[in-house]
Design a protein around this motif. Structure first.
Motif, PDB file in Angstrom:
ATOM      1  N   HIS A   1      38.328  93.689  44.587  1.00  0.00           N
ATOM      2  CA  HIS A   1      39.140  93.237  43.470  1.00  0.00           C
ATOM      3  C   HIS A   1      40.541  92.851  43.939  1.00  0.00           C
ATOM      4  O   HIS A   1      41.051  93.400  44.921  1.00  0.00           O
ATOM      5  N   LYS A   2      41.164  91.947  43.197  1.00  0.00           N
ATOM      6  CA  LYS A   2      42.549  91.544  43.456  1.00  0.00           C
ATOM      7  C   LYS A   2      43.514  92.257  42.512  1.00  0.00           C
ATOM      8  O   LYS A   2      44.681  92.459  42.855  1.00  0.00           O
ATOM      9  N   ARG A   3      43.030  92.619  41.323  1.00  0.00           N
ATOM     10  CA  ARG A   3      43.903  93.202  40.305  1.00  0.00           C
ATOM     11  C   ARG A   3      43.055  93.798  39.191  1.00  0.00           C
ATOM     12  O   ARG A   3      41.863  93.513  39.081  1.00  0.00           O
ATOM     13  N   ARG A   4      43.687  94.628  38.354  1.00  0.00           N
ATOM     14  CA  ARG A   4      43.145  95.058  37.080  1.00  0.00           C
ATOM     15  C   ARG A   4      44.066  94.520  35.985  1.00  0.00           C
ATOM     16  O   ARG A   4      45.183  94.082  36.276  1.00  0.00           O
ATOM     17  N   TYR A   5      43.638  94.537  34.728  1.00  0.00           N
ATOM     18  CA  TYR A   5      44.322  93.816  33.663  1.00  0.00           C
ATOM     19  C   TYR A   5      44.668  94.719  32.479  1.00  0.00           C
ATOM     20  O   TYR A   5      43.981  95.703  32.210  1.00  0.00           O
TER      21      TYR A   5
ATOM     22  N   HIS B   1      38.242  89.047  40.908  1.00  0.00           N
ATOM     23  CA  HIS B   1      37.844  88.847  42.301  1.00  0.00           C
ATOM     24  C   HIS B   1      38.566  87.686  42.976  1.00  0.00           C
ATOM     25  O   HIS B   1      38.430  87.517  44.192  1.00  0.00           O
ATOM     26  N   VAL B   2      39.302  86.879  42.232  1.00  0.00           N
ATOM     27  CA  VAL B   2      39.877  85.650  42.797  1.00  0.00           C
ATOM     28  C   VAL B   2      41.399  85.684  42.739  1.00  0.00           C
ATOM     29  O   VAL B   2      41.992  86.347  41.883  1.00  0.00           O
ATOM     30  N   ASP B   3      42.019  84.957  43.660  1.00  0.00           N
ATOM     31  CA  ASP B   3      43.481  84.881  43.673  1.00  0.00           C
ATOM     32  C   ASP B   3      44.005  84.120  42.464  1.00  0.00           C
ATOM     33  O   ASP B   3      44.975  84.523  41.826  1.00  0.00           O
ATOM     34  N   ASP B   4      43.360  83.003  42.130  1.00  0.00           N
ATOM     35  CA  ASP B   4      43.821  82.137  41.039  1.00  0.00           C
ATOM     36  C   ASP B   4      42.869  82.282  39.855  1.00  0.00           C
ATOM     37  O   ASP B   4      41.934  81.497  39.690  1.00  0.00           O
TER      38      ASP B   4
END
Length: 236
Positions: free
Chosen positions: A144-148, A103-106
């Protein structure tokens, strides 16, 4: 559990195959580790810390989430739960970040912030959604910002100053079904932002839960595929 989805399941959260199975997988990943104090970061409803307070010897929990209207206190299984919008240093020996980092940029910076708040020896249990190619309107709905991938999450964990003890994918047996549904041709229109979480017919719910139950004894060895990435780490 994300507060944006609380109203969908209501009091049926603990029976829903996804959360029931994920809570059991959390216990499996901890592999007998006995925690006394919990810090649940981005806790939302606090489902996972409540599960540990009810099913383990953990004696108290701090649930931290900027979405709370105000600080408050309650109990679960007769044990204190402190809901806070923010927290300073705390003596927690288990830190949960269940579907938070995406959820976060960093992500490294956020994780490092909480690494610095707890004592040496504390364990961290982290989950994130797996594989960018599975991106859908569900991710947009949850902002969301990304998945991993597993390697990506383990790299984030190390960069935050933690030692990786165990990493694995979970929901591997339902992965082909979910991937197939998400990758079906959708034409020119992208998937709209909406939650894919829903109440299932009891038979469907039971079947999906059974698949996850069959998978759990072997999940710690799964570094291939799944819908969720788990990582257990330690502050040394």
């Amino acid at each position: 559990m994300d507060l944006k989805e609380t109203d969908i399941l209501g009091d049926g959260i603990a029976q829903h195959w996804y959360y029931r199975s994920k809570a059991a997988a959390m216990i499996r990943m901890l592999d007998g580790y006995v925690a006394t104090s919990l810090l649940d970061v981005g806790a939302g409803s606090g489902f996972f810390s409540h599960h540990l307070l009810t099913h383990s010897s953990a004696s108290r929990a701090w649930c931290v989430d900027i979405s709370y209207d105000a600080d408050s206190d309650a109990t679960t299984a007769g044990k204190p739960v402190h809901y806070r919008r923010a927290i300073d240093s705390v003596d927690a020996d288990l830190v949960l970040l269940m579907d938070v980092l995406e959820h976060v940029d960093d992500d490294v910076g956020l994780l490092k912030t909480y690494v610095d708040k707890v004592p040496v020896g504390s364990r961290f249990l982290i989950t994130v959604p797996a594989f960018q190619f599975l991106w859908s309107g569900h991710d947009d709905f949850l902002e969301h910002k990304r998945r991993y991938t597993l390697k990506h999450l383990e790299s984030v964990v190390r960069d935050a100053g933690l030692h990786v003890r165990q990493g694995a994918y979970y929901f591997g047996l339902v992965f082909p079904l979910a991937a197939g549904l998400r990758l079906l041709p959708k034409g020119a229109q992208p998937s709209p932002p909406r939650s894919q979480l829903k109440r299932h017919h009891p038979l469907v719910n039971s079947l999906l839960n059974t698949l996850c139950t069959l998978e759990r004894p072997f999940m710690r060895a799964n570094r291939v595929a799944g819908l969720t990435v788990f990582c257990l780490a330690e502050k040394r």
